[in-house]
Design an enzyme around this catalytic site. Sequence first.
Site, mmCIF file in Angstrom:
data_model
loop_
_atom_site.group_PDB
_atom_site.id
_atom_site.type_symbol
_atom_site.label_atom_id
_atom_site.label_comp_id
_atom_site.label_asym_id
_atom_site.label_seq_id
_atom_site.Cartn_x
_atom_site.Cartn_y
_atom_site.Cartn_z
ATOM 1 N N HIS A 74 0.993 -0.981 -0.201
ATOM 2 C CA HIS A 74 -0.040 -0.092 -0.011
ATOM 3 C C HIS A 74 0.946 1.273 0.029
ATOM 4 C CE1 HIS A 74 -3.680 -2.383 1.587
ATOM 5 N NE2 HIS A 74 -3.648 -2.271 0.388
ATOM 6 N N GLU A 77 1.720 3.934 3.061
ATOM 7 C CA GLU A 77 1.971 3.398 4.498
ATOM 8 C C GLU A 77 3.703 3.505 4.496
ATOM 9 O OE1 GLU A 77 -0.068 -0.462 4.298
ATOM 10 O OE2 GLU A 77 -1.824 0.528 4.083
ATOM 11 N N ARG A 134 -3.228 4.838 -1.970
ATOM 12 C CA ARG A 134 -3.114 3.471 -1.453
ATOM 13 C C ARG A 134 -2.847 2.277 -2.677
ATOM 14 N NH1 ARG A 134 -5.598 -0.277 2.624
ATOM 15 N NH2 ARG A 134 -6.943 -1.683 1.389
ATOM 16 N N HIS A 205 2.294 -3.590 6.731
ATOM 17 C CA HIS A 205 1.528 -2.387 6.632
ATOM 18 C C HIS A 205 1.528 -1.552 7.588
ATOM 19 C CE1 HIS A 205 -1.193 -4.420 3.318
ATOM 20 N NE2 HIS A 205 -0.422 -5.269 3.531
ATOM 21 N N GLU A 279 0.629 -4.501 11.022
ATOM 22 C CA GLU A 279 -0.124 -3.186 10.897
ATOM 23 C C GLU A 279 0.865 -2.259 11.983
ATOM 24 O OE1 GLU A 279 -2.138 -1.992 8.852
ATOM 25 O OE2 GLU A 279 -3.317 -3.544 7.979
HETATM 26 ZN ZN LIG Z 1 -2.108 -1.509 4.084
#
Ligand SMILES: [Zn+2]
Length: 351
Positions: A74, A77, A134, A205, A279
């Site tokens: 993405h 990020e 994104r 991410h 994340e």
């Molecule tokens: Zn992501």
Amino acid sequence: MILFLCNRAQYDYYKYHPMSEITSWMEQMVKDHPDVVTVVKYGKTYESRDISLLKIGLNTGKEKKAIWMDCGIHAREWIAPAFCQYFVREILQTYKTDAKMEEMMKNVDFYVTPVLNMDGYIYTWENETTRLWRKNRSPGPEDCACYGTDLNRNFDANWGTVGVSFNCCSNTYPGTKPASEPEAKAVTEFVGSRKDIFLCFLTIHSYGQLILVPYGHPNYTAPNYDELMMVGKGAAEAVWKVHGMNYTVGASPDVLYANSGSSRDWARMQGIPLSFTFELRDNGTYGFKLPEDQIQPTCEEAYSGALHIITYAHDKTFSGAVANAAVTLWSILSPTSHTFIFVWFQVLWLS
Ligand SMILES: [Zn+2]
């Protein structure tokens, strides 16, 4: 020469870098560690850039297992590519002095893609209005003027079922079919063609401080869900020990939202046993625009968490040291002890 060395030493791991600098950094890693690091090109982005990973490991002449890590699927990020670079630096610094890392570098190769969605990443560096892009940068279908597919909805894992929008302007547009996008196809083909060697698949991410296990679809549970949760919780504890940050562990529908077509789920469905999404920081105060003064602590704690998973994956396969110790112990024990241990195990199994 002295100037050159000075410049090289100045690569700042605690700043965000544009794609051109990350590409140069990858080349520099190979120059600095030619016996351990190679660059592998394994596909092209929609805009025809080479998708590259660093393959890192000690050459033993034996067949090796592997660990996968990708960052920057993405675009916005930014902390993720920063982490992949930090991770590479750490393992390259550690293995010469740390016996455990040396052992792992002998048994496995690390395949690290610092920026998977290069086109999108470059787009986020263009100006402030594109900073929060994104998706990748492929044009939508003919009847739609918007750009980009969500690469983490584009993998062949319950593709297009939950957590997606078929409006091509949406941030969760999954593409026209599984692996329709060259970036997702590159991972699918590279990992899929050697899936038996991968012990572990980590995809990085931000944000949310989560460690996600398969699956994103609420109707399916991974066959080794208990193991994934145990290892994930161990990783979260390792993260917490570094700077006291809390990371939540769980399947996506339980702790975030349902989704489909993620690379994490695809990897698990291919038979790679330990597949996780990280994340990273934060919890929304800065979101995708995590300030640079948080790069170092975020990387330090995430490194510890990732290493917990990697060590578990390694030791599960290469438990030679443990097994040898057990055999030695067994051989020095008396026959009476053997009988005792045998009875004790029987009691354990029956209880
Ligand atoms: Zn992501």
